[in-house]
Design an enzyme around this catalytic site. Structure first.
Site, PDB file in Angstrom:
ATOM      1  N   ASN A  12     -32.318 -23.896  18.111  1.00 38.35           N
ATOM      2  CA  ASN A  12     -31.401 -24.270  19.190  1.00 38.35           C
ATOM      3  C   ASN A  12     -32.221 -24.533  20.464  1.00 38.35           C
ATOM      4  OD1 ASN A  12     -29.741 -23.934  21.538  1.00 38.35           O
ATOM      5  ND2 ASN A  12     -28.146 -23.069  20.257  1.00 38.35           N
ATOM      6  N   ASP A  14     -31.005 -25.507  23.487  1.00 42.09           N
ATOM      7  CA  ASP A  14     -30.199 -25.486  24.716  1.00 42.09           C
ATOM      8  C   ASP A  14     -30.988 -25.032  25.930  1.00 42.09           C
ATOM      9  OD1 ASP A  14     -28.019 -26.133  23.159  1.00 42.09           O
ATOM     10  OD2 ASP A  14     -27.092 -24.152  23.254  1.00 42.09           O
ATOM     11  N   HIS A  15     -31.804 -23.994  25.727  1.00 40.45           N
ATOM     12  CA  HIS A  15     -32.396 -23.376  26.915  1.00 40.45           C
ATOM     13  C   HIS A  15     -33.654 -24.076  27.413  1.00 40.45           C
ATOM     14  CE1 HIS A  15     -29.135 -20.734  27.069  1.00 40.45           C
ATOM     15  NE2 HIS A  15     -29.319 -20.360  25.809  1.00 40.45           N
ATOM     16  N   HIS A  48     -25.729 -27.220  21.886  1.00 36.32           N
ATOM     17  CA  HIS A  48     -24.355 -26.921  22.289  1.00 36.32           C
ATOM     18  C   HIS A  48     -24.030 -27.704  23.556  1.00 36.32           C
ATOM     19  CE1 HIS A  48     -21.325 -23.447  23.433  1.00 36.32           C
ATOM     20  NE2 HIS A  48     -20.756 -24.631  23.407  1.00 36.32           N
ATOM     21  N   ARG A  50     -21.764 -27.950  26.255  1.00 37.21           N
ATOM     22  CA  ARG A  50     -20.684 -27.144  26.836  1.00 37.21           C
ATOM     23  C   ARG A  50     -19.826 -27.996  27.757  1.00 37.21           C
ATOM     24  NH1 ARG A  50     -21.826 -21.238  26.296  1.00 37.21           N
ATOM     25  NH2 ARG A  50     -19.923 -20.990  27.495  1.00 37.21           N
ATOM     26  N   ARG A  54     -23.794 -27.145  31.310  1.00 33.02           N
ATOM     27  CA  ARG A  54     -24.773 -26.317  32.034  1.00 33.02           C
ATOM     28  C   ARG A  54     -26.182 -26.449  31.466  1.00 33.02           C
ATOM     29  NH1 ARG A  54     -22.745 -20.333  30.317  1.00 33.02           N
ATOM     30  NH2 ARG A  54     -20.787 -21.192  31.067  1.00 33.02           N
ATOM     31  N   HIS A  55     -26.296 -26.809  30.177  1.00 32.39           N
ATOM     32  CA  HIS A  55     -27.650 -27.057  29.662  1.00 32.39           C
ATOM     33  C   HIS A  55     -27.747 -28.444  29.030  1.00 32.39           C
ATOM     34  CE1 HIS A  55     -25.697 -25.068  26.269  1.00 32.39           C
ATOM     35  NE2 HIS A  55     -25.892 -23.855  26.747  1.00 32.39           N
ATOM     36  N   GLU A  75     -22.972 -28.043  18.312  1.00 37.84           N
ATOM     37  CA  GLU A  75     -22.051 -26.947  18.633  1.00 37.84           C
ATOM     38  C   GLU A  75     -21.093 -27.398  19.715  1.00 37.84           C
ATOM     39  OE1 GLU A  75     -23.920 -23.362  19.839  1.00 37.84           O
ATOM     40  OE2 GLU A  75     -25.013 -23.159  17.979  1.00 37.84           O
ATOM     41  N   THR A 106     -22.221 -17.505  24.461  1.00 42.87           N
ATOM     42  CA  THR A 106     -21.045 -17.415  23.594  1.00 42.87           C
ATOM     43  C   THR A 106     -20.854 -15.956  23.187  1.00 42.87           C
ATOM     44  OG1 THR A 106     -21.694 -19.589  22.810  1.00 42.87           O
ATOM     45  CG2 THR A 106     -19.942 -18.493  21.599  1.00 42.87           C
ATOM     46  N   GLU A 156     -20.458 -19.377  10.355  1.00 43.21           N
ATOM     47  CA  GLU A 156     -21.659 -18.800  10.948  1.00 43.21           C
ATOM     48  C   GLU A 156     -21.278 -17.440  11.512  1.00 43.21           C
ATOM     49  OE1 GLU A 156     -24.283 -21.304  13.149  1.00 43.21           O
ATOM     50  OE2 GLU A 156     -25.042 -19.624  14.353  1.00 43.21           O
ATOM     51  N   HIS A 199     -27.297 -15.818  16.753  1.00 41.16           N
ATOM     52  CA  HIS A 199     -27.044 -15.370  18.125  1.00 41.16           C
ATOM     53  C   HIS A 199     -27.855 -14.118  18.417  1.00 41.16           C
ATOM     54  CE1 HIS A 199     -25.299 -14.789  22.046  1.00 41.16           C
ATOM     55  NE2 HIS A 199     -24.785 -15.993  21.934  1.00 41.16           N
ATOM     56  N   GLY A 200     -28.784 -14.287  19.351  1.00 34.35           N
ATOM     57  CA  GLY A 200     -29.569 -13.154  19.831  1.00 34.35           C
ATOM     58  C   GLY A 200     -30.714 -12.735  18.933  1.00 34.35           C
ATOM     59  N   GLY A 221     -32.243 -19.663  19.155  1.00 35.29           N
ATOM     60  CA  GLY A 221     -32.621 -20.464  20.309  1.00 35.29           C
ATOM     61  C   GLY A 221     -33.280 -19.708  21.430  1.00 35.29           C
ATOM     62  N   HIS A 222     -32.509 -18.883  22.121  1.00 39.32           N
ATOM     63  CA  HIS A 222     -32.963 -18.308  23.383  1.00 39.32           C
ATOM     64  C   HIS A 222     -34.292 -17.573  23.248  1.00 39.32           C
ATOM     65  CE1 HIS A 222     -32.947 -15.378  26.756  1.00 39.32           C
ATOM     66  NE2 HIS A 222     -32.536 -16.449  27.411  1.00 39.32           N
TER      67      HIS A 222
HETATM   68  N1  PXP Z   1     -25.334 -19.891  16.804  1.00 38.92           N
HETATM   69  C1  PXP Z   1     -24.323 -20.195  17.639  1.00 38.92           C
HETATM   70  C2  PXP Z   1     -23.025 -20.624  17.039  1.00 38.92           C
HETATM   71  C3  PXP Z   1     -24.490 -20.140  19.035  1.00 38.92           C
HETATM   72  O1  PXP Z   1     -23.460 -20.432  19.850  1.00 38.92           O
HETATM   73  C4  PXP Z   1     -25.753 -19.795  19.551  1.00 38.92           C
HETATM   74  C5  PXP Z   1     -25.964 -19.766  21.033  1.00 38.92           C
HETATM   75  O2  PXP Z   1     -25.697 -21.002  21.586  1.00 38.92           O
HETATM   76  C6  PXP Z   1     -26.788 -19.505  18.642  1.00 38.92           C
HETATM   77  C7  PXP Z   1     -26.543 -19.543  17.279  1.00 38.92           C
HETATM   78  C8  PXP Z   1     -28.165 -19.173  19.103  1.00 38.92           C
HETATM   79  O3  PXP Z   1     -28.173 -18.000  19.849  1.00 38.92           O
HETATM   80  P1  PXP Z   1     -29.505 -17.618  20.627  1.00 38.92           P
HETATM   81  O4  PXP Z   1     -29.769 -18.685  21.617  1.00 38.92           O
HETATM   82  O5  PXP Z   1     -29.154 -16.303  21.234  1.00 38.92           O
HETATM   83  O6  PXP Z   1     -30.588 -17.503  19.590  1.00 38.92           O
END
Ligand code: PXP
Length: 251
Positions: A12, A14-15, A48, A50, A54-55, A75, A106, A156, A199-200, A221-222
């Site tokens: 991901n 996004d960041h 994603h 949004r 924002r990103h 996303e 999210t 997911e 996520h995370g 991602g992050h």
């Molecule tokens: N999966 C989904 C559906 C998400 O919304 C996100 C965050 O945008 C991620 C995975 C990735 O999360 P992270 O950036 O915390 O790794």
């Protein structure tokens, strides 16, 4: 469905866009990050778009559709605006996520069970257009069942609660969250759904989730974008891959 097959990594980006947008202008370029991620072994790129942009921007999505050689996982929230954009691009995959303007990320999974009818109608044209539809949900049986009933092909599972508990040293809770994820991955797989998770996730938390044989894709991602500051993006992705593959092999 390739059980115990190769676990895919969706990166991901996004960041990368978050950092770019902090100053405006063009740097760092999310498309360059996507190219590097592909070369470093990402099996897909996730972005994603949004509502508040924002990103990732609309132009980023246009660019990704042009440059990617791996699938784009788009996303989006279940809004008419996003549906139009997805139908214009027809990405390989669409992941429906909840979105609250005031949240930093999210925060929870989608309330599929409460919105079954609307979501069933919402995803039908996306599926008809050829996008594989995934629904981002908490590891709760009623959400898995509802995602199945509305015709999603993929769920997911939200790993945020597990990762937060781990990060805050709440070991017992992290273990319990992991158990819920394990059970719901198996339950969803039993219904014929393809199972993803994310996520995370970080180097510290990825292995137990990667070890679930039913999970076919992790979206991360992050942490990777943060670690890119220290290691570089490609080495960070390669290390994540190594940890995922190692966890998979042990089971
Ligand atoms: N999966 C989904 C559906 C998400 O919304 C996100 C965050 O945008 C991620 C995975 C990735 O999360 P992270 O950036 O915390 O790794």
């Amino acid at each position: 469905m390739a059980e115990n097959g190769k676990l895919r990594l969706g990166v991901n980006i996004d960041h990368v866009a978050t950092v770019r947008n902090a100053r405006g202008g063009a740097y760092p370029d999310p498309l360059r990050a996507a190219r590097i991620a592909q070369e470093a072994g990402a099996d897909g790129i996730t972005a994603h778009l949004r509502e508040d942009r924002r990103h990732i921007s609309d132009a980023d999505i246009d660019g990704l559709m042009d440059v990617l050689t791996v699938p784009l996982n788009f996303e989006m929230a279940a809004t008419d605006e996003m549906q139009k954009i997805a139908l214009r691009h027809k990405p390989h995959a669409v992941c429906i996520v909840p979105e609250k303007r005031e949240e930093r990320t999210t925060e929870g999974g989608l309330e599929v069970a409460r919105e079954e009818n609307r979501l069933a109608h919402f995803i039908a044209p996306l599926r008809d257009a050829g996008s594989r539809v995934s629904i981002f949900i908490a590891a709760e049986q009623r959400q898995v069942e509802a995602a199945h009933r509305i015709g999603a092909e993929v769920i997911e599972l939200h790993t945020g609660a597990y990762c937060d508990a781990h990060a805050e040293g709440r070991t017992q809770e992290a273990g319990a969250e992991l158990e819920r994820l394990r059970e719901m991955a198996a339950f969803a797989h039993g219904l014929g759904l393809e199972v993803h998770a994310g996520h995370g996730l970080s180097f510290d938390t990825v292995a137990p989730v990667a070890a679930f044989p039913e999970v076919q894709e992790l979206n991360i991602g992050h942490f990777l974008v943060g670690e890119a500051i220290f290691l570089g993006l490609a080495p960070a992705i390669q290390e994540m891959r190594r940890l995922m593959d190692g966890a998979r092999k042990q089971h």
